[in-house]
Design an enzyme around this catalytic site. Structure first.
Site, PDB file in Angstrom:
ATOM      1  N   ILE B   6      15.614 -18.957  44.622  1.00  0.00           N
ATOM      2  CA  ILE B   6      14.232 -18.512  44.364  1.00  0.00           C
ATOM      3  C   ILE B   6      14.211 -17.455  43.258  1.00  0.00           C
ATOM      4  O   ILE B   6      14.848 -16.402  43.365  1.00  0.00           O
ATOM      5  CB  ILE B   6      13.586 -17.964  45.660  1.00  0.00           C
ATOM      6  CG1 ILE B   6      13.666 -19.033  46.757  1.00  0.00           C
ATOM      7  CG2 ILE B   6      12.128 -17.559  45.395  1.00  0.00           C
ATOM      8  CD1 ILE B   6      13.605 -18.479  48.158  1.00  0.00           C
ATOM      9  N   GLY B   7      13.502 -17.771  42.211  1.00  0.00           N
ATOM     10  CA  GLY B   7      13.371 -16.859  41.086  1.00  0.00           C
ATOM     11  C   GLY B   7      11.983 -16.256  41.039  1.00  0.00           C
ATOM     12  O   GLY B   7      11.238 -16.311  42.024  1.00  0.00           O
ATOM     13  N   TYR B  11      10.604 -21.807  43.515  1.00  0.00           N
ATOM     14  CA  TYR B  11      11.630 -22.153  44.493  1.00  0.00           C
ATOM     15  C   TYR B  11      12.343 -23.370  43.902  1.00  0.00           C
ATOM     16  O   TYR B  11      11.681 -24.357  43.566  1.00  0.00           O
ATOM     17  CB  TYR B  11      11.008 -22.615  45.817  1.00  0.00           C
ATOM     18  CG  TYR B  11      10.308 -21.584  46.668  1.00  0.00           C
ATOM     19  CD1 TYR B  11       9.094 -21.021  46.277  1.00  0.00           C
ATOM     20  CD2 TYR B  11      10.837 -21.214  47.909  1.00  0.00           C
ATOM     21  CE1 TYR B  11       8.436 -20.110  47.097  1.00  0.00           C
ATOM     22  CE2 TYR B  11      10.180 -20.304  48.734  1.00  0.00           C
ATOM     23  CZ  TYR B  11       8.985 -19.752  48.318  1.00  0.00           C
ATOM     24  OH  TYR B  11       8.335 -18.854  49.119  1.00  0.00           O
ATOM     25  N   HIS B  12      13.666 -23.340  43.812  1.00  0.00           N
ATOM     26  CA  HIS B  12      14.427 -24.481  43.309  1.00  0.00           C
ATOM     27  C   HIS B  12      15.267 -25.003  44.465  1.00  0.00           C
ATOM     28  O   HIS B  12      16.200 -24.334  44.913  1.00  0.00           O
ATOM     29  CB  HIS B  12      15.290 -24.015  42.134  1.00  0.00           C
ATOM     30  CG  HIS B  12      15.988 -25.117  41.396  1.00  0.00           C
ATOM     31  ND1 HIS B  12      16.921 -24.892  40.407  1.00  0.00           N
ATOM     32  CD2 HIS B  12      15.883 -26.475  41.490  1.00  0.00           C
ATOM     33  CE1 HIS B  12      17.360 -26.049  39.935  1.00  0.00           C
ATOM     34  NE2 HIS B  12      16.754 -27.023  40.574  1.00  0.00           N
ATOM     35  N   ASP B  74      21.398 -13.939  41.780  1.00  0.00           N
ATOM     36  CA  ASP B  74      21.562 -15.224  41.076  1.00  0.00           C
ATOM     37  C   ASP B  74      22.784 -15.177  40.161  1.00  0.00           C
ATOM     38  O   ASP B  74      23.562 -16.132  40.084  1.00  0.00           O
ATOM     39  CB  ASP B  74      20.287 -15.604  40.304  1.00  0.00           C
ATOM     40  CG  ASP B  74      19.706 -14.447  39.485  1.00  0.00           C
ATOM     41  OD1 ASP B  74      20.197 -13.287  39.590  1.00  0.00           O
ATOM     42  OD2 ASP B  74      18.761 -14.700  38.711  1.00  0.00           O
ATOM     43  N   ASP B  89      23.551 -17.999  31.502  1.00  0.00           N
ATOM     44  CA  ASP B  89      22.416 -18.459  32.302  1.00  0.00           C
ATOM     45  C   ASP B  89      21.145 -18.146  31.512  1.00  0.00           C
ATOM     46  O   ASP B  89      20.716 -16.999  31.420  1.00  0.00           O
ATOM     47  CB  ASP B  89      22.428 -17.743  33.661  1.00  0.00           C
ATOM     48  CG  ASP B  89      21.387 -18.303  34.620  1.00  0.00           C
ATOM     49  OD1 ASP B  89      20.464 -19.013  34.166  1.00  0.00           O
ATOM     50  OD2 ASP B  89      21.480 -18.009  35.830  1.00  0.00           O
ATOM     51  N   SER B 144      12.387 -17.448   6.075  1.00  0.00           N
ATOM     52  CA  SER B 144      12.014 -16.572   7.194  1.00  0.00           C
ATOM     53  C   SER B 144      12.293 -17.199   8.562  1.00  0.00           C
ATOM     54  O   SER B 144      12.810 -16.525   9.457  1.00  0.00           O
ATOM     55  CB  SER B 144      10.530 -16.199   7.096  1.00  0.00           C
ATOM     56  OG  SER B 144      10.296 -15.435   5.946  1.00  0.00           O
TER      57      SER B 144
END
Lengths: 205, 205
Positions: B6-7, B11-12, B74, B89, B144
């Site tokens: 969970i980040g 939710y993964h 994580d 990551d 650029s």
């Protein structure tokens, strides 16, 4: 001979001996009656200066074909100042430009100190730190402040040192980066050196 | 066995075969009745999960003393997944962590793609470009867009490659960085590998 390098926030004057800065938003260039040779990356100031006969824009005397079209005149002037080496100009952005035997070899743009501290803070409040310039760049860090300090400074150091050439540090944050590039020459008046060369070459005085 | 990482935004889930994502703001974890082994860096979700008996926080089973105090779970879980190498990551931040013979050697944090594009744009509207991932990193750029693309990607590449070790790319932007690290292994399920190891070691099932 009065020289002036105008950025987004200030007029930076140099008469060959003394330097001083004036606020770009409030300084009135009409108050100066002597001849001023300048470069300017600030569009609002450029507009103010163009009708003033004693303000001479050196950009017109530069051979822009040796650089690229959208390259800032301040970066060009720094390149004009040296024969060979890498210029690290540490301001709101850090521009890194390479010159070899008087030829511009290309350059890149890295975020400046304040911009990058803000970036980390925006990603997460857990990364809201000032950079630690004394972080050991020879060892991967094991705390949050050093993890962002190393993350900002070490990649820049690794890339710049890989070119294995002379380094010149200039710009408002030059002294902050001195510990990252201990062998670099610090020259806060570098751009003025480039301006003087252009004046001589164009026989302006 | 259902795993969940969970980040801040999602939710993964991963059941060993399939993966899926749910929105962190709207998903109701009470709707799941089976056992879920999770890690979570999102304080609001953590609070929701703590009274739910079927949600098992794997953070309690990790030997945190091998890492540093404020290091995200994580990152720790990714390190647990490998024996030696560098894990890149690539999410809202790019965390770069080094593991050698199962030992955490330190790591650093570099801004993620979106954060860094925003940084350049904030410095100047003249730097408002998306990154060109096909920029030639073997030659200093002369326009650029490439000057900022090289400025973002090359320093990171130079630092990471200097460690001369195996590279594993993970996170939502892993595929974007694949051209910067062509020899890296892409493993989007890396964290789940770390979670499985922790479950086995703690004999949780």
């Amino acid at each position: 001979m009065l020289l002036c390098d105008i950025g987004n926030t200030s007029y930076h004057f140099y008469d060959g001996v003394h330097e001083k800065k004036e606020d770009a938003a409030t300084f009135d260039p009409r108050t100066l009656k002597e001849k001023v040779y300048y470069i300017c990356v600030n569009p609002a100031v450029l507009q103010k200066l163009s009708p003033l006969a004693n303000w001479v824009n050196l950009e017109r005397h530069v051979d822009r074909s040796r650089y690229y079209e959208t390259m800032g005149i301040d970066r060009i002037m720094a390149c004009e100042a040296i024969k060979s080496g890498i210029i690290i100009d540490a301001g709101s952005a850090i521009t890194v430009d390479k010159v070899q035997d008087g030829r511009f070899m290309g350059g890149f743009i890295y975020p400046g100190v304040r911009a990058m501290e803000q970036t980390y803070k925006n990603i997460s409040s857990a990364l809201d730190y000032s950079f630690n310039y004394k972080v050991d760049l020879d060892k991967m860090p094991k705390n949050s402040q050093d993890a962002i300090s190393y993350g900002y400074l070490k990649p820049l150091q690794a890339e710049v040192l890989s070119h294995n050439t002379e380094l010149i540090l200039t710009g408002g944050d030059a002294s902050k980066l001195a510990c990252v590039f201990p062998r670099a020459t610090i020259d806060e008046l570098l751009l003025f050196g480039g301006m003087q060369k252009i004046i001589q070459r164009a026989k302006l005085c």
